[in-house]
Design a protein around this motif. Structure first.
Motif, PDB file in Angstrom:
ATOM      1  N   GLY A   1      14.336   2.760   1.569  1.00 44.11           N
ATOM      2  CA  GLY A   1      15.115   2.468   0.367  1.00 44.11           C
ATOM      3  C   GLY A   1      15.312   0.997   0.076  1.00 44.11           C
ATOM      4  N   LEU A   2      14.846   0.117   0.972  1.00 43.77           N
ATOM      5  CA  LEU A   2      15.018  -1.310   0.734  1.00 43.77           C
ATOM      6  C   LEU A   2      13.882  -2.099   1.377  1.00 43.77           C
ATOM      7  CD1 LEU A   2      16.751  -3.647  -0.378  1.00 43.77           C
ATOM      8  CD2 LEU A   2      17.925  -3.696   1.845  1.00 43.77           C
ATOM      9  N   HIS A   3      13.052  -2.710   0.552  1.00 44.44           N
ATOM     10  CA  HIS A   3      11.997  -3.603   1.022  1.00 44.44           C
ATOM     11  C   HIS A   3      12.141  -4.931   0.280  1.00 44.44           C
ATOM     12  CE1 HIS A   3       8.859  -0.943   3.166  1.00 44.44           C
ATOM     13  NE2 HIS A   3      10.008  -0.288   3.127  1.00 44.44           N
ATOM     14  N   THR A   4      12.396  -5.997   1.029  1.00 43.51           N
ATOM     15  CA  THR A   4      12.507  -7.330   0.428  1.00 43.51           C
ATOM     16  C   THR A   4      11.578  -8.281   1.167  1.00 43.51           C
ATOM     17  OG1 THR A   4      14.319  -8.004   1.886  1.00 43.51           O
ATOM     18  CG2 THR A   4      14.916  -6.917  -0.183  1.00 43.51           C
ATOM     19  N   VAL A   5      11.324  -9.448   0.574  1.00 40.68           N
ATOM     20  CA  VAL A   5      10.436 -10.424   1.190  1.00 40.68           C
ATOM     21  C   VAL A   5      11.007 -11.819   1.010  1.00 40.68           C
ATOM     22  CG1 VAL A   5       9.034 -10.546  -0.921  1.00 40.68           C
ATOM     23  CG2 VAL A   5       8.094 -11.377   1.251  1.00 40.68           C
TER      24      VAL A   5
ATOM     25  N   PRO B   1      10.841   2.752  -9.465  1.00 44.16           N
ATOM     26  CA  PRO B   1       9.649   3.558  -9.167  1.00 44.16           C
ATOM     27  C   PRO B   1       8.677   3.692 -10.338  1.00 44.16           C
ATOM     28  CG  PRO B   1      11.635   4.627  -8.349  1.00 44.16           C
ATOM     29  CD  PRO B   1      12.081   3.492  -9.211  1.00 44.16           C
ATOM     30  N   GLN B   2       9.141   3.385 -11.568  1.00 38.91           N
ATOM     31  CA  GLN B   2       8.257   3.518 -12.721  1.00 38.91           C
ATOM     32  C   GLN B   2       7.366   2.293 -12.919  1.00 38.91           C
ATOM     33  OE1 GLN B   2      11.372   4.512 -15.563  1.00 38.91           O
ATOM     34  NE2 GLN B   2      10.650   6.634 -15.572  1.00 38.91           N
ATOM     35  N   CYS B   3       7.682   1.213 -12.186  1.00 39.74           N
ATOM     36  CA  CYS B   3       6.765   0.076 -12.154  1.00 39.74           C
ATOM     37  C   CYS B   3       5.554   0.477 -11.321  1.00 39.74           C
ATOM     38  CB  CYS B   3       7.439  -1.145 -11.529  1.00 39.74           C
ATOM     39  SG  CYS B   3       8.924  -1.732 -12.376  1.00 39.74           S
TER      40      CYS B   3
ATOM     41  N   LYS C   1      22.518  -4.076  -4.608  1.00 40.08           N
ATOM     42  CA  LYS C   1      22.119  -3.827  -5.995  1.00 40.08           C
ATOM     43  C   LYS C   1      20.710  -3.237  -6.087  1.00 40.08           C
ATOM     44  CE  LYS C   1      24.906  -7.522  -8.072  1.00 40.08           C
ATOM     45  NZ  LYS C   1      24.887  -8.685  -8.990  1.00 40.08           N
ATOM     46  N   ILE C   2      19.883  -3.510  -5.086  1.00 44.43           N
ATOM     47  CA  ILE C   2      18.488  -3.073  -5.144  1.00 44.43           C
ATOM     48  C   ILE C   2      18.384  -1.551  -5.059  1.00 44.43           C
ATOM     49  CG2 ILE C   2      16.215  -3.319  -4.080  1.00 44.43           C
ATOM     50  CD1 ILE C   2      17.372  -5.849  -5.448  1.00 44.43           C
ATOM     51  N   SER C   3      19.332  -0.904  -4.372  1.00 45.42           N
ATOM     52  CA  SER C   3      19.270   0.560  -4.267  1.00 45.42           C
ATOM     53  C   SER C   3      19.373   1.211  -5.637  1.00 45.42           C
ATOM     54  CB  SER C   3      20.381   1.069  -3.347  1.00 45.42           C
ATOM     55  OG  SER C   3      21.662   0.744  -3.877  1.00 45.42           O
ATOM     56  N   SER C   4      20.159   0.625  -6.547  1.00 42.71           N
ATOM     57  CA  SER C   4      20.265   1.185  -7.907  1.00 42.71           C
ATOM     58  C   SER C   4      18.964   1.016  -8.670  1.00 42.71           C
ATOM     59  CB  SER C   4      21.409   0.502  -8.668  1.00 42.71           C
ATOM     60  OG  SER C   4      22.653   0.798  -8.082  1.00 42.71           O
ATOM     61  N   ILE C   5      18.306  -0.121  -8.482  1.00 42.46           N
ATOM     62  CA  ILE C   5      16.997  -0.316  -9.112  1.00 42.46           C
ATOM     63  C   ILE C   5      15.984   0.657  -8.522  1.00 42.46           C
ATOM     64  CG2 ILE C   5      15.079  -1.944  -9.363  1.00 42.46           C
ATOM     65  CD1 ILE C   5      17.138  -4.198  -9.481  1.00 42.46           C
ATOM     66  N   ALA C   6      16.023   0.821  -7.192  1.00 40.97           N
ATOM     67  CA  ALA C   6      15.052   1.691  -6.509  1.00 40.97           C
ATOM     68  C   ALA C   6      15.221   3.153  -6.886  1.00 40.97           C
ATOM     69  CB  ALA C   6      15.185   1.523  -4.999  1.00 40.97           C
TER      70      ALA C   6
ATOM     71  N   ASP D   1       4.209  -5.424   0.903  1.00 46.09           N
ATOM     72  CA  ASP D   1       3.653  -4.214   0.296  1.00 46.09           C
ATOM     73  C   ASP D   1       4.429  -3.887  -0.973  1.00 46.09           C
ATOM     74  OD1 ASP D   1       2.507  -1.830  -0.400  1.00 46.09           O
ATOM     75  OD2 ASP D   1       3.365  -0.681   1.285  1.00 46.09           O
ATOM     76  N   GLU D   2       3.841  -4.275  -2.094  1.00 46.22           N
ATOM     77  CA  GLU D   2       4.527  -4.075  -3.375  1.00 46.22           C
ATOM     78  C   GLU D   2       4.497  -2.629  -3.851  1.00 46.22           C
ATOM     79  OE1 GLU D   2       0.389  -4.007  -4.909  1.00 46.22           O
ATOM     80  OE2 GLU D   2       1.444  -4.714  -3.139  1.00 46.22           O
ATOM     81  N   THR D   3       3.802  -1.757  -3.115  1.00 46.86           N
ATOM     82  CA  THR D   3       3.708  -0.342  -3.517  1.00 46.86           C
ATOM     83  C   THR D   3       4.742   0.523  -2.795  1.00 46.86           C
ATOM     84  OG1 THR D   3       2.095   0.228  -1.790  1.00 46.86           O
ATOM     85  CG2 THR D   3       1.238  -0.674  -3.854  1.00 46.86           C
ATOM     86  N   TRP D   4       5.734  -0.081  -2.159  1.00 45.74           N
ATOM     87  CA  TRP D   4       6.666   0.649  -1.307  1.00 45.74           C
ATOM     88  C   TRP D   4       7.454   1.732  -2.051  1.00 45.74           C
ATOM     89  CZ3 TRP D   4      12.171   0.148  -1.678  1.00 45.74           C
ATOM     90  CH2 TRP D   4      12.618  -0.817  -2.599  1.00 45.74           C
ATOM     91  N   LEU D   5       7.571   1.634  -3.359  1.00 45.40           N
ATOM     92  CA  LEU D   5       8.315   2.632  -4.130  1.00 45.40           C
ATOM     93  C   LEU D   5       7.406   3.600  -4.868  1.00 45.40           C
ATOM     94  CD1 LEU D   5      11.395   0.990  -5.923  1.00 45.40           C
ATOM     95  CD2 LEU D   5      11.402   2.818  -4.235  1.00 45.40           C
ATOM     96  N   ARG D   6       6.094   3.442  -4.694  1.00 44.18           N
ATOM     97  CA  ARG D   6       5.161   4.194  -5.531  1.00 44.18           C
ATOM     98  C   ARG D   6       5.299   5.705  -5.337  1.00 44.18           C
ATOM     99  NH1 ARG D   6      -0.749   1.732  -5.962  1.00 44.18           N
ATOM    100  NH2 ARG D   6       0.524   0.078  -6.902  1.00 44.18           N
ATOM    101  N   ASP D   7       5.638   6.157  -4.148  1.00 48.01           N
ATOM    102  CA  ASP D   7       5.768   7.595  -3.887  1.00 48.01           C
ATOM    103  C   ASP D   7       7.195   8.095  -4.049  1.00 48.01           C
ATOM    104  OD1 ASP D   7       3.057   7.752  -3.299  1.00 48.01           O
ATOM    105  OD2 ASP D   7       3.371   7.266  -1.190  1.00 48.01           O
ATOM    106  N   SER D   8       8.093   7.210  -4.487  1.00 44.93           N
ATOM    107  CA  SER D   8       9.489   7.612  -4.689  1.00 44.93           C
ATOM    108  C   SER D   8       9.694   8.090  -6.119  1.00 44.93           C
ATOM    109  CB  SER D   8      10.427   6.435  -4.385  1.00 44.93           C
ATOM    110  OG  SER D   8      10.244   5.969  -3.068  1.00 44.93           O
ATOM    111  N   ALA D   9      10.763   8.824  -6.315  1.00 45.56           N
ATOM    112  CA  ALA D   9      11.086   9.330  -7.649  1.00 45.56           C
ATOM    113  C   ALA D   9      12.466   8.838  -8.046  1.00 45.56           C
ATOM    114  CB  ALA D   9      11.042  10.848  -7.668  1.00 45.56           C
TER     115      ALA D   9
END
Length: 660
Positions: free
Chosen positions: A442-446, A425-427, A415-420, A361-369
């Protein structure tokens, strides 16, 4: 041989020895006399010493000159003479002469075909007669292979111009089969056919290259090559196949420069032979052949290489179609269609429980700020550059949708938490490809399956699978796709602003856009690639082309089995064979948008004072008029590299005016 009262008699046996001494030639002459018996006609030897080796092509030409002299003395028409080329390790099997003469329309075997063929004219090369290739029994080539007396074999060649065997379909029939290449053990033709070959390059030294030139002459300028099951030869026992010796880079350049002057073929061959490692040497030879107008103008009077691969060479038969499809000739966007064409699946992913078939699910950050609180940003060089030069653009609400792709491993999941919490979220979508699938707050990987181990030296295989997985699962959802590592900092607003600009929108539907920070490998602008450090961006057309090339080609052009770390170079190589090159992403002032390093390192970088003090970054950027200091950065820069997690939050705060 000549025809007299329907009987064939031998004119002469003419071995050509290249690079041997007198003792060797004397021994061979005695052996031939013993085999042929006392009633045979004279044996003539043409011998070249070690000091004056001339190569196969020139040796054949000298032999033909001698045969012409014998024919003149014997008053025999050159059109009635059969030239038989026999390798030193080949043995002719009985009863070969009649089928050869019949196939060349010179009688024999009771053929009713006329023996009086017209003389050939170089102004009309397509009148050349055919060339005969003997069937080859290769049972002795490699130890342990079963014996076969009826192994009818033809030769083709792959994209690197390496000859390869292919079996004929009528081994037990007297009917001939065609062969794209020349088998090389034994071949026969009218002497007049050889004399009137449009191209006779004396600089082809190996048997394979000389035979390949005969094949191109025969097919593109004449009646082609026939494999005769009833004309057989065997090879002396050897551990390796001597007939499939490859061409040197020099010979490859001579062949390309003569016969493959149009289309993408020279690029395809160079890439298949090793790409950058051989390109300079081969391209120098190609340019020399073309500049000196040696042979390609003569070959231009014949059929085209396009015709040859469409009609004759089965291993290249679909190349033109592939190139057309992979270049996006079909409607890529599918606009106006109610149904999109299903995409064939080559990749798979594992879920958190280890089961295949997982769709991330590539939209996992869509509702995050992203972060919004103020923080202390300091006053160092990074702050100076980001605050004084870089500006935050304001893309429209209808800006293109971007799927961001980050690759990492479990060791660096922190490192992903800093990106998240910053630019992620702006992607419009975010894929985090790792060696372990995680679905936690806060962390979804595949974990996308790829060939080989999970290690830095196998980055190419990881990225190959990532790009195909993205194409198979998200192609229809997004307009652009950006990939980079877990130390990448993106300014999504500036990237969207650039992608919706008139410059990009005016061409994105018509061309493959492959955008990033251009590097000229080893300073060679012809070997340009987009650095993986700042990541690179593709439109839909480019993604489709790349994904199809990576998994749907039947060759080695896009390095499907390579275990290498330089994935960015490999991507560029794959694009280059389809005539797609890194797009110039500099702004109107010549300043860069994609940064390979941190702001501080770019700001302080200067040209080396001494030419001897070579700097890798200066070398790869020198062909692109590298600017220095603040002029190096576009005010709408989009990416930076080598950014630590703590710095990522600071960069985001500086750019978004969140510093206290």
């Amino acid at each position: 041989s000549k025809e007299s009262d329907m009987h064939t008699e031998t004119l002469a046996i003419l071995p050509v020895l290249d690079g041997v001494d007198d003792s060797v030639s004397s021994v061979l002459k005695q052996k031939l006399k013993h085999q042929l018996g006392p009633s045979s006609l004279p044996i003539h030897l043409l011998v070249y010493s070690q000091e004056e080796q001339v190569g196969v092509a020139r040796s054949r030409l000298k032999a033909v000159e001698f045969i012409e002299m014998l024919a003149s003395k014997s008053h025999i028409s050159e059109d009635k003479i059969v030239l038989v080329l026999v390798r030193g390790d080949a043995v002719l099997k009985p009863k070969w002469m009649d089928p050869v003469l019949e196939a060349l329309h010179l009688g024999g075997g009771g053929s009713a075909a006329s023996a009086s063929m017209p003389q050939y004219d170089r102004k009309d090369p397509l009148k050349l007669s055919n060339v005969i290739s003997f069937s080859v029994d290769r049972s002795n080539v490699k130890k342990g292979l079963p014996s076969s007396d009826n192994l009818g074999s033809a030769v083709t060649f792959n994209y690197s111009l390496e000859p390869t065997w292919m079996e004929t379909s009528n081994n037990n029939s007297r009917d001939s089969s065609i062969s794209a290449g020349l088998a090389g053990a034994v071949s026969a033709m009218r002497l007049s056919t050889f004399q009137n070959f449009v191209v006779q390059d004396k600089m082809l030294y190996s048997p394979s290259s000389a035979d390949m030139e005969i094949a191109f002459n025969a097919w593109m300028c004449g009646d082609g090559i026939d494999v005769l099951p009833d004309a057989k030869a065997s090879l002396l026992p050897k551990d390796e196949d001597p007939l499939l010796e490859g061409l040197s880079d020099f010979e490859t350049g001579r062949i390309i420069g003569t016969w493959m002057t149009e289309g993408p073929y020279s690029t395809i061959v160079v890439e298949a032979r090793g790409g950058e490692k051989v390109s300079d040497a081969i391209e120098e030879v190609i340019n020399d052949v073309k500049t000196r107008r040696l042979y390609h103008l003569s070959a231009a009077r014949c059929r085209s290489f396009d015709w040859f691969i469409k009609e004759i060479n089965t291993s290249w038969k679909n190349l033109v179609k592939e190139v057309s499809e992979l270049k996006g000739a079909e409607d890529i966007s599918n606009e106006g269609n109610t149904k999109s064409t299903p995409i064939k699946r080559f990749t798979d992913a594992i879920d958190a429980e280890g089961k295949l078939g997982y769709i991330y699910d590539e939209t996992w950050l869509r509702d995050s700020a992203p972060i919004s609180q103020n923080m202390s940003c300091g006053n160092d060089v990074n702050y100076k550059m980001l605050s004084e030069k870089v500006q935050l653009a304001k893309p429209s609400s209808s800006a293109p949708k971007i799927l961001c792709i980050v690759y990492t491993i479990e060791k660096y999941h922190y490192k992903i938490s800093s990106i998240a919490s910053t630019w992620g979220p702006q992607c419009d979508g975010l894929v985090v490809a790792s060696d372990k699938t995680v679905t936690e707050p806060g962390l979804h990987t595949v974990n996308i399956i790829h060939e080989g181990p999970e290690e830095y030296n196998n980055m190419w295989q990881k990225l190959r699978s990532i790009w195909r997985y993205v194409y198979e699962n998200y192609y229809d959802k997004y307009d652009y796709f950006h990939v980079g590592g877990d130390d990448l900092f993106l300014i999504i607003e500036n990237l969207k602003y650039y992608l919706e600009s008139d410059e990009i929108q005016s061409i994105t539907d018509d061309v493959e856009l492959y955008m990033g920070r251009r590097f000229a490998r080893s300073g060679n602008k012809n070997r340009t690639y987009n650095s993986g450090g700042s990541g690179y961006t593709m439109n839909k057309r480019a993604l489709k082309m790349l994904a199809k090339n990576l998994f749907e080609r039947n060759d080695r052009i896009c390095q499907p089995k390579a275990r290498i770390s330089s994935e960015d170079v490999a991507v560029a190589n794959c694009f280059r064979v389809n005539n797609v090159h890194p797009y110039d992403t500099r702004d109107e002032y010549g300043s860069e948008r994609y940064m390979h390093m941190t702001p501080k390192r770019h700001l302080k970088f200067r040209e080396p004072k001494e030419p001897s003090n070579k700097n890798w970054y200066f070398e790869v950027m020198k062909p692109f008029n590298l600017k220095f200091g603040l002029d190096h950065f576009s005010k709408y820069s989009v990416a930076f590299h080598n950014v630590e997690p703590s710095e990522m939050k600071r960069y985001y705060s500086i750019v978004h005016d969140l510093c206290s």
